[in-house]
Design a protein around this motif. Structure first.
Motif, short mmCIF file in Angstrom:
data_model
loop_
_atom_site.label_atom_id
_atom_site.label_comp_id
_atom_site.label_asym_id
_atom_site.label_seq_id
_atom_site.Cartn_x
_atom_site.Cartn_y
_atom_site.Cartn_z
N UNK A 71 0.81 -1.24 0.18
CA UNK A 71 0.00 -0.13 0.00
C UNK A 71 0.94 1.33 0.02
N UNK A 72 2.01 1.36 0.79
CA UNK A 72 2.89 2.38 0.80
C UNK A 72 3.59 2.48 -0.48
N UNK A 73 3.89 1.21 -1.00
CA UNK A 73 4.76 1.59 -2.30
C UNK A 73 3.71 2.16 -3.55
N UNK A 74 2.61 1.67 -3.21
CA UNK A 74 1.60 2.05 -4.41
C UNK A 74 1.14 3.52 -4.05
N UNK A 75 1.02 3.94 -3.17
CA UNK A 75 0.72 5.33 -2.54
C UNK A 75 1.90 6.42 -3.10
N UNK A 76 3.15 5.89 -2.53
CA UNK A 76 4.37 6.55 -3.09
C UNK A 76 4.34 6.65 -4.86
N UNK A 77 4.08 5.63 -5.46
CA UNK A 77 4.18 5.59 -6.87
C UNK A 77 2.94 6.53 -7.47
N UNK A 78 1.72 6.62 -6.81
CA UNK A 78 0.87 7.50 -7.26
C UNK A 78 0.62 8.90 -6.74
N UNK A 79 1.81 9.21 -6.04
CA UNK A 79 1.96 10.53 -5.40
C UNK A 79 0.95 11.03 -4.49
N UNK A 80 0.26 10.11 -3.79
CA UNK A 80 -0.77 10.37 -2.87
C UNK A 80 -0.38 11.04 -1.66
N UNK A 81 -0.87 11.86 -0.90
CA UNK A 81 -0.56 12.31 0.38
C UNK A 81 -0.16 11.29 1.18
N UNK A 82 0.92 11.50 2.10
CA UNK A 82 1.38 10.62 2.98
C UNK A 82 0.22 10.19 4.05
N UNK A 83 -0.36 11.31 4.43
CA UNK A 83 -1.37 10.80 5.59
C UNK A 83 -2.72 10.01 4.90
N UNK A 84 -2.92 10.29 3.69
CA UNK A 84 -3.69 9.35 2.88
C UNK A 84 -3.31 7.90 2.98
N UNK A 85 -2.27 7.89 2.49
CA UNK A 85 -1.52 6.65 2.48
C UNK A 85 -1.12 5.70 3.50
N UNK A 86 -0.86 6.60 4.60
CA UNK A 86 -1.00 5.59 6.01
C UNK A 86 -2.27 5.33 6.53
N UNK A 87 -3.19 6.08 6.04
CA UNK A 87 -4.79 5.73 6.65
C UNK A 87 -5.06 4.40 5.87
N UNK A 88 -4.63 4.33 4.62
CA UNK A 88 -5.36 3.25 3.81
C UNK A 88 -4.55 2.06 4.40
N UNK A 89 -3.13 2.20 4.63
CA UNK A 89 -2.31 0.88 5.06
C UNK A 89 -2.80 0.50 6.37
N UNK A 90 -2.97 1.44 7.28
CA UNK A 90 -3.63 1.01 8.89
C UNK A 90 -4.91 0.48 8.62
N UNK A 91 -5.88 0.96 7.60
CA UNK A 91 -7.09 0.33 7.50
C UNK A 91 -7.06 -0.93 6.78
N UNK A 92 -6.18 -1.14 5.80
CA UNK A 92 -5.87 -2.51 5.09
C UNK A 92 -5.39 -3.63 6.12
#
Length: 253
Positions: free
Chosen positions: A53-74
């Motif tokens: 999830x973190x790798x994908x979020x970084x590749x897509x340029x998503x905000x760090x807070x959003x990526x972290x929230x998705x990772x924790x939720x996943x």
């Protein structure tokens, strides 16, 4: 692999993740102890999921807070919300009254009161914010993976010989006191040793993260043992979530 080891791994995967696995053929004290010792191994799929999830979020340029929230939720969804539910129930029990039986009854109900909801929300906020800090600091993948694994490693501490069960039945009764102290020390030392090898971090940072997670889980364990008379499955979940929170906090800067 010996039959008991297979049963222990099945119990760990079936209890701690949403992966469909065959039921253990036998569940006894040795299998229960093995399941708790194998908890980090069972959590590998969850850790990989968080890292992806973190790798994908970084590749897509998503905000760090959003990526972290998705990772924790996943991770929460992939573990069926088991530990989050345990955290909320434990908070409700501890905040209920000074009567031990009343506290355990509230925890058994499974519905969350205001104390449980508030605790759950605060812990998730801290987890997400801390992981977001690690992502912004450039070590989001090792932080996501490490936090998940280390938080499951603390289960060995929670099930060490001498830690009683608060009830005569349930998951807590099956695993309480099932692990001999030398095995607990060995597995936590192994966690600290492996943590020195985490890429992208100074060698001392990993063991510090392990120590933070163990300290946080140990505090919850001490409080619940004193207040409830021992552990339950809910208490184990609370220890996991506090362990993850402390690990991600230690990795945030």
């Amino acid at each position: 692999m010996p039959d008991r080891a297979i049963d222990a791994l099945r119990m760990a995967l079936g209890t701690l993740t949403a992966l469909p696995v065959p039921a253990p053929r036998v569940i006894d004290r040795s299998v229960a102890a093995g399941a708790m010792l194998l908890a980090p191994l069972a959590a590998v799929p969850l850790a990989v999921l968080a890292g992806l999830v973190v790798l994908a979020g970084d590749a897509l340029g998503l905000p760090a807070l959003a990526v972290a929230g998705i990772a924790v939720g996943a991770v929460g969804l992939a573990s069926r919300g088991l530990h989050l539910d345990g955290l909320a129930d434990t908070a409700d029990g501890l905040g209920a009254s000074f009567d031990r039986a009343r506290a355990l009854e509230i925890m058994r109900r499974g519905d969350s009161g205001p104390t449980g909801v508030a605790t759950l929300a605060l812990v998730l906020i801290v987890q997400t914010g801390s992981l977001a800090g690690a992502i912004s600091g450039g070590h989001g993948v090792p932080a996501a993976v490490g936090g998940v694994l280390v938080s499951r490693w603390v289960l060995a501490l929670c099930c060490t010989r001498g830690v009683p069960s608060a009830r005569p039945d349930g998951l807590g009764a099956a695993v309480a006191g099932s692990i001999r102290l030398p095995w607990t020390v060995l597995t936590l030392c192994a966690a600290a040793g492996l943590a020195t090898l985490v890429p992208g971090l100074p060698w001392w940072r990993g063991p510090l993260v392990v120590a933070a997670a163990v300290a946080a889980a140990g505090l919850v364990l001490w409080r619940c043992t004193a207040r409830l008379g021992g552990i339950t499955g809910d208490v184990l979940g609370a220890c996991v979530e506090f362990g993850a929170t402390a690990a991600w906090l230690a990795l945030a800067p």
